[in-house]
Scaffold this motif. Structure first.
Motif, PDB file in Angstrom:
ATOM      1  N   VAL A   5      34.202  46.375  40.079  1.00  0.00           N
ATOM      2  CA  VAL A   5      35.528  47.156  40.198  1.00  0.00           C
ATOM      3  C   VAL A   5      35.950  46.815  41.503  1.00  0.00           C
ATOM      4  CG1 VAL A   5      36.726  49.207  40.515  1.00  0.00           C
ATOM      5  CG2 VAL A   5      34.523  49.466  38.885  1.00  0.00           C
ATOM      6  N   VAL A   6      37.063  46.005  41.473  1.00  0.00           N
ATOM      7  CA  VAL A   6      37.796  45.506  42.564  1.00  0.00           C
ATOM      8  C   VAL A   6      39.043  46.812  42.903  1.00  0.00           C
ATOM      9  CG1 VAL A   6      39.685  43.938  43.351  1.00  0.00           C
ATOM     10  CG2 VAL A   6      37.694  43.013  42.165  1.00  0.00           C
ATOM     11  N   SER A   7      38.726  47.361  43.888  1.00  0.00           N
ATOM     12  CA  SER A   7      39.542  48.573  44.402  1.00  0.00           C
ATOM     13  C   SER A   7      40.315  47.880  45.708  1.00  0.00           C
ATOM     14  CB  SER A   7      38.676  49.677  44.520  1.00  0.00           C
ATOM     15  OG  SER A   7      39.500  50.766  45.187  1.00  0.00           O
ATOM     16  N   ASP A 117      23.210  49.202  37.175  1.00  0.00           N
ATOM     17  CA  ASP A 117      24.053  50.178  36.224  1.00  0.00           C
ATOM     18  C   ASP A 117      24.978  50.659  37.267  1.00  0.00           C
ATOM     19  OD1 ASP A 117      22.569  49.450  33.681  1.00  0.00           O
ATOM     20  OD2 ASP A 117      20.922  51.146  34.444  1.00  0.00           O
ATOM     21  N   GLY A 118      26.257  51.323  36.481  1.00  0.00           N
ATOM     22  CA  GLY A 118      27.023  52.042  37.041  1.00  0.00           C
ATOM     23  C   GLY A 118      28.143  50.898  37.671  1.00  0.00           C
ATOM     24  N   ASP A 119      28.988  51.557  38.688  1.00  0.00           N
ATOM     25  CA  ASP A 119      30.116  50.493  39.083  1.00  0.00           C
ATOM     26  C   ASP A 119      29.704  49.932  40.609  1.00  0.00           C
ATOM     27  OD1 ASP A 119      31.846  51.320  37.257  1.00  0.00           O
ATOM     28  OD2 ASP A 119      32.958  52.690  38.365  1.00  0.00           O
ATOM     29  N   ILE A 120      29.807  48.704  40.684  1.00  0.00           N
ATOM     30  CA  ILE A 120      29.874  48.026  41.911  1.00  0.00           C
ATOM     31  C   ILE A 120      31.121  47.653  42.512  1.00  0.00           C
ATOM     32  CG2 ILE A 120      29.007  45.776  43.033  1.00  0.00           C
ATOM     33  CD1 ILE A 120      27.115  45.433  40.496  1.00  0.00           C
ATOM     34  N   VAL A 121      31.670  48.452  43.539  1.00  0.00           N
ATOM     35  CA  VAL A 121      32.947  48.326  43.901  1.00  0.00           C
ATOM     36  C   VAL A 121      33.051  47.435  45.192  1.00  0.00           C
ATOM     37  CG1 VAL A 121      34.698  49.951  45.066  1.00  0.00           C
ATOM     38  CG2 VAL A 121      33.194  50.963  43.417  1.00  0.00           C
ATOM     39  N   VAL A 122      34.403  46.842  44.857  1.00  0.00           N
ATOM     40  CA  VAL A 122      34.699  45.953  45.957  1.00  0.00           C
ATOM     41  C   VAL A 122      35.980  46.234  46.585  1.00  0.00           C
ATOM     42  CG1 VAL A 122      35.537  43.465  46.422  1.00  0.00           C
ATOM     43  CG2 VAL A 122      33.880  43.960  44.440  1.00  0.00           C
ATOM     44  N   ASN A 123      35.836  46.715  47.823  1.00  0.00           N
ATOM     45  CA  ASN A 123      36.866  47.410  48.672  1.00  0.00           C
ATOM     46  C   ASN A 123      37.238  46.220  49.885  1.00  0.00           C
ATOM     47  OD1 ASN A 123      35.226  50.124  48.449  1.00  0.00           O
ATOM     48  ND2 ASN A 123      37.452  50.076  48.026  1.00  0.00           N
ATOM     49  N   GLY A 124      38.634  45.834  49.837  1.00  0.00           N
ATOM     50  CA  GLY A 124      38.912  44.766  50.753  1.00  0.00           C
ATOM     51  C   GLY A 124      38.418  43.458  50.039  1.00  0.00           C
ATOM     52  N   ALA A 129      37.411  38.985  45.818  1.00  0.00           N
ATOM     53  CA  ALA A 129      37.927  39.121  44.783  1.00  0.00           C
ATOM     54  C   ALA A 129      38.568  38.132  43.905  1.00  0.00           C
ATOM     55  CB  ALA A 129      39.309  40.439  45.001  1.00  0.00           C
ATOM     56  N   HIS A 130      39.332  37.216  44.916  1.00  0.00           N
ATOM     57  CA  HIS A 130      39.741  35.716  44.193  1.00  0.00           C
ATOM     58  C   HIS A 130      38.690  35.284  43.225  1.00  0.00           C
ATOM     59  CE1 HIS A 130      42.934  35.635  47.482  1.00  0.00           C
ATOM     60  NE2 HIS A 130      43.060  36.613  46.850  1.00  0.00           N
ATOM     61  N   THR A 131      37.571  35.111  43.819  1.00  0.00           N
ATOM     62  CA  THR A 131      36.168  34.299  43.297  1.00  0.00           C
ATOM     63  C   THR A 131      36.060  35.315  41.972  1.00  0.00           C
ATOM     64  OG1 THR A 131      35.561  33.456  45.364  1.00  0.00           O
ATOM     65  CG2 THR A 131      34.078  33.597  43.711  1.00  0.00           C
ATOM     66  N   LEU A 132      35.857  36.363  42.166  1.00  0.00           N
ATOM     67  CA  LEU A 132      35.318  37.265  41.008  1.00  0.00           C
ATOM     68  C   LEU A 132      36.321  37.138  39.819  1.00  0.00           C
ATOM     69  CD1 LEU A 132      34.136  40.417  42.988  1.00  0.00           C
ATOM     70  CD2 LEU A 132      32.806  38.618  41.872  1.00  0.00           C
ATOM     71  N   LEU A 133      37.462  37.393  40.351  1.00  0.00           N
ATOM     72  CA  LEU A 133      38.840  37.300  39.239  1.00  0.00           C
ATOM     73  C   LEU A 133      38.639  35.636  38.599  1.00  0.00           C
ATOM     74  CD1 LEU A 133      41.674  38.966  41.076  1.00  0.00           C
ATOM     75  CD2 LEU A 133      40.579  39.761  39.104  1.00  0.00           C
ATOM     76  N   ARG A 134      38.549  34.480  39.137  1.00  0.00           N
ATOM     77  CA  ARG A 134      38.503  33.245  38.711  1.00  0.00           C
ATOM     78  C   ARG A 134      37.589  33.016  38.016  1.00  0.00           C
ATOM     79  NH1 ARG A 134      39.405  31.149  43.347  1.00  0.00           N
ATOM     80  NH2 ARG A 134      37.467  30.952  44.054  1.00  0.00           N
ATOM     81  N   ASP A 136      35.976  35.468  36.014  1.00  0.00           N
ATOM     82  CA  ASP A 136      35.896  36.521  35.094  1.00  0.00           C
ATOM     83  C   ASP A 136      34.715  37.597  35.068  1.00  0.00           C
ATOM     84  OD1 ASP A 136      37.327  37.812  32.789  1.00  0.00           O
ATOM     85  OD2 ASP A 136      35.823  36.636  31.373  1.00  0.00           O
ATOM     86  N   LEU A 137      34.438  37.843  36.657  1.00  0.00           N
ATOM     87  CA  LEU A 137      33.455  38.967  36.494  1.00  0.00           C
ATOM     88  C   LEU A 137      34.137  40.181  36.850  1.00  0.00           C
ATOM     89  CD1 LEU A 137      31.006  36.588  38.634  1.00  0.00           C
ATOM     90  CD2 LEU A 137      30.607  37.619  36.443  1.00  0.00           C
ATOM     91  N   VAL A 138      35.219  40.394  36.824  1.00  0.00           N
ATOM     92  CA  VAL A 138      35.729  41.824  37.183  1.00  0.00           C
ATOM     93  C   VAL A 138      36.170  42.512  35.951  1.00  0.00           C
ATOM     94  CG1 VAL A 138      38.181  43.003  38.385  1.00  0.00           C
ATOM     95  CG2 VAL A 138      37.068  40.812  39.267  1.00  0.00           C
ATOM     96  N   ASP A 139      35.857  43.889  35.806  1.00  0.00           N
ATOM     97  CA  ASP A 139      35.675  44.589  34.671  1.00  0.00           C
ATOM     98  C   ASP A 139      36.921  45.592  34.923  1.00  0.00           C
ATOM     99  OD1 ASP A 139      33.174  43.884  33.048  1.00  0.00           O
ATOM    100  OD2 ASP A 139      32.467  44.319  35.075  1.00  0.00           O
ATOM    101  N   GLU A 140      37.459  45.926  36.350  1.00  0.00           N
ATOM    102  CA  GLU A 140      38.298  46.835  36.437  1.00  0.00           C
ATOM    103  C   GLU A 140      38.988  46.388  37.623  1.00  0.00           C
ATOM    104  OE1 GLU A 140      38.092  50.915  34.976  1.00  0.00           O
ATOM    105  OE2 GLU A 140      38.188  51.513  37.209  1.00  0.00           O
ATOM    106  N   LEU A 141      40.303  46.746  37.856  1.00  0.00           N
ATOM    107  CA  LEU A 141      41.181  46.655  38.918  1.00  0.00           C
ATOM    108  C   LEU A 141      41.706  47.845  39.279  1.00  0.00           C
ATOM    109  CD1 LEU A 141      43.127  43.384  38.182  1.00  0.00           C
ATOM    110  CD2 LEU A 141      41.723  43.919  40.194  1.00  0.00           C
ATOM    111  N   ARG A 142      41.562  48.499  40.222  1.00  0.00           N
ATOM    112  CA  ARG A 142      41.956  49.918  41.016  1.00  0.00           C
ATOM    113  C   ARG A 142      42.883  49.502  42.047  1.00  0.00           C
ATOM    114  NH1 ARG A 142      36.189  53.045  40.996  1.00  0.00           N
ATOM    115  NH2 ARG A 142      36.017  52.958  38.690  1.00  0.00           N
TER     116      ARG A 142
END
Length: 189
Positions: A5-7, A117-124, A129-134, A136-142
Motif C-alpha cells: 500500500v503506497v500511502s 500477510d497483511g498490509d505493507i505500508v509505504v509512507n513517503g 514508490a516509483h519503482t514499485l509502481l513501475r 506493478d507491485l502496488v496493490d493499493e494507493l492511499r
C-alpha cells in the motif's frame, strides 16, 4: 500474501516532495498550511493506518527522516510505528538503529510481499514508490490530497510513465480541506 500500500500526502498537482519544508525548497511546507481540524483528521487516519499495518517499507531517505523523529515519541501511533517491522530499501545503510528495522534490496521486495500477510505500508519514499509502481507491485494507493498547488517538486507519478488504469475504491473529505482517496490498480483489463 501481503499487499503493498503506497500511502502518500500529495498536493493537488501531484507533488510529494518536501511537505514540511525541511528540505528548504521554495515550494515546500505545503503540509503546514492546513487547519487544526485537517491536522486532527489526518492524524486519526494515519494512526488507524499504522494500527492496521503488518509492516512498513521505506527508502533510505524516508527511513532517516522517520528514524530521527519517531523513536522518542509516545502515544498509540508512535508506539505502533516503533513496534512495526520496518524494511528499508538501501544499498548504503547497514546499521539501522530504529527498532525492528531491516535493510533489504529493491529486488527482494516481491519476495517480501510473498512472505508476509497483511498490509505493507509505504509512507513517503517517492523513489521507492516509483519503482514499485513501475514493477506493478502496488496493490493499493492511499492519497491524502492537500489543497495546494506547488508548480514544482517530485511528483508521485513522474512523466513519462507507463499507462496504468486505476479503480477508485473510496473517497471522502477529511477535516476542512483535505481529500482522502483510495485506488487500486486495474489488472483485469
Amino acid at each position: 500474501m501481503a499487499r503493498i500500500v503506497v500511502s502518500q500526502n500529495i498536493t493537488l498537482d501531484g507533488v510529494v516532495q518536501d511537505p514540511t519544508g525541511d528540505e528548504g525548497r521554495p515550494f515546500g511546507g505545503w503540509f503546514n498550511r492546513i487547519t487544526p481540524a485537517d491536522r486532527e483528521a489526518w492524524a486519526e487516519l494515519e494512526t488507524a493506518e499504522a494500527m492496521n499495518a503488518e509492516a512498513l517499507l521505506m527508502g533510505r531517505r524516508s527511513y532517516e527522516y522517520f528514524a530521527a523523529r519517531w523513536p522518542a515519541r509516545t502515544g498509540a501511533w508512535a508506539d505502533r510505528l516503533n513496534a512495526l517491522p520496518k524494511y528499508v530499501v538501501t544499498s548504503t545503510l547497514d546499521d539501522l538503529k530504529w527498532a525492528n528495522s531491516v535493510p533489504v534490496t529493491a529486488d527482494s521486495v516481491a519476495k517480501l510481499k510473498q512472505s508476509l500477510d497483511g498490509d505493507i505500508v509505504v509512507n513517503g519514499s517517492a523513489q521507492l514508490a516509483h519503482t514499485l509502481l513501475r514493477n506493478d507491485l502496488v496493490d493499493e494507493l492511499r492519497l491524502i490530497v492537500f489543497p495546494s498547488l506547488t508548480g514544482a517538486g517530485t511528483r508521485l507519478f513522474p512523466e513519462p510513465g507507463a499507462t496504468r488504469s486505476l479503480r477508485l475504491r473510496a473517497g471522502r473529505n477529511l477535516g476542512d480541506g483535505l481529500t482522502f482517496l483510495t485506488y487500486e490498480p486495474v489488472r483485469d483489463v
